[in-house]
Write an enzyme that holds these catalytic residues in place. Sequence first.
Site, PDB file in Angstrom:
ATOM      1  CG  ASP A  92      -7.749  36.851   1.140  1.00 44.03           C
ATOM      2  OD1 ASP A  92      -8.822  36.662   0.552  1.00 44.03           O
ATOM      3  OD2 ASP A  92      -7.659  37.444   2.233  1.00 44.03           O
ATOM      4  CG  ASP A  94     -12.279  41.242   0.925  1.00 47.37           C
ATOM      5  OD1 ASP A  94     -13.065  42.180   1.079  1.00 47.37           O
ATOM      6  OD2 ASP A  94     -12.223  40.564  -0.125  1.00 47.37           O
TER       7      ASP A  94
END
Length: 304
Positions: A92, A94
Site C-alpha cells: 500500500d 498512503d
Amino acid sequence: MASSQNFLVATLIANPSRPVLTDEIVAVAARSLGQETERSVLARGIAADLIVPAPADAKAIEGTLRRALVGQPVDIVVQPLETRRKRLFLADMDSTMIGQECIDELADYVGLKKEVSEITERAMRGEIAFEPALRERVALLKNLPVDVVDEIIEKRITLTPGGRALVQTMRANGAYTCLVSGGFTLFTGPIGAKIGFNEHRSNHLILDGEKLAGMVDEPILGREAKLATLIELRTRFGLAHHETMAVGDGANDLAMLGEAGLGVAFRAKPAVAAAAHARIDHADLSALLYVQGYRSDEIVTAPV
C-alpha cells in the site's frame, strides 16, 4: 543447525533510530520460551532471530514473547523459518510507503482537509465502504488545478524510512515489487519510481483540461482489486503462496494481507493489526527485510 525444516523463527526488531535491542533483551526473550533457543543477531541493537524447534505454535510463542518484553519498543514476528524469504512484494502507499494520505493533502488546497481526513479515517478503519468514500472525497476536489500534485509530492510527501532499502534489497535478490494503492496514479507513478518499485497500480483521476473533474475512473481500485493484483502476479510468476508478502495499514488492505504468505500490518488501524499475520508498530519498513532473514550488511541502499 542441520535443517530449517519445521523450525519457527521469532524475529525481534527495534527501530534503527532507537536501537534498543540489547543482548540482555534478546536473552530475556530466549529464556521466556523455556527451551534451548538458537540466537542470531541480524543487526546489532536492531534485529535478532530466535530459532525455535518444532513442534511449536507460532501464536503461543508470539504471546509468550510479548509478555516477556512488555513495555519494550520491540516488534515480534513469528513464522516458519524455511519459507521466510519472499519473491513477490505488494505494498500500500498512503500511510505505509509514505507518511501521508495524498487525498487529504489535495483537500488541503481547497480548504477541506478536515472534512476529507475524517472520511479517510473512517474508511481506513472499515467503518464505511472504501469505494463510495473515495467518490465522495474526489467530488470535493473538483476544479483543483492538476499541477498542485507536483508541488505536494515535492513539498509535503515524505517516504517512510526503510522503504527504499526494502524494495531495492528485494529486487536485488530477484523479487518482484508492486505498489498497489487506492490512491491515484498521479502520485503512485512518481512515488513508485522514487522508491524503486517494478510497477504501480492505482486509481485514475478524471481531468477537465488542467483541472480535476471531481470524478474517478471506474471500476475503483479498492480492497478486491488489491487482492486480485496479488493473485494475478503470483500466478504470472508461478510462485507458491508462501513466497508472497504484502504490507498495508487500512481496511481496504485486509484481503490482500490475508492472501499473502506473510501479510504485515504497518502501524495500522487496530482492526487491521489484529487480523494480519504480523504487525509492525515500532520499527521502520526495514523490519520487512529482517523478518525475511536479511542481515544489515546485505541491505541495498543504492538503486538496483
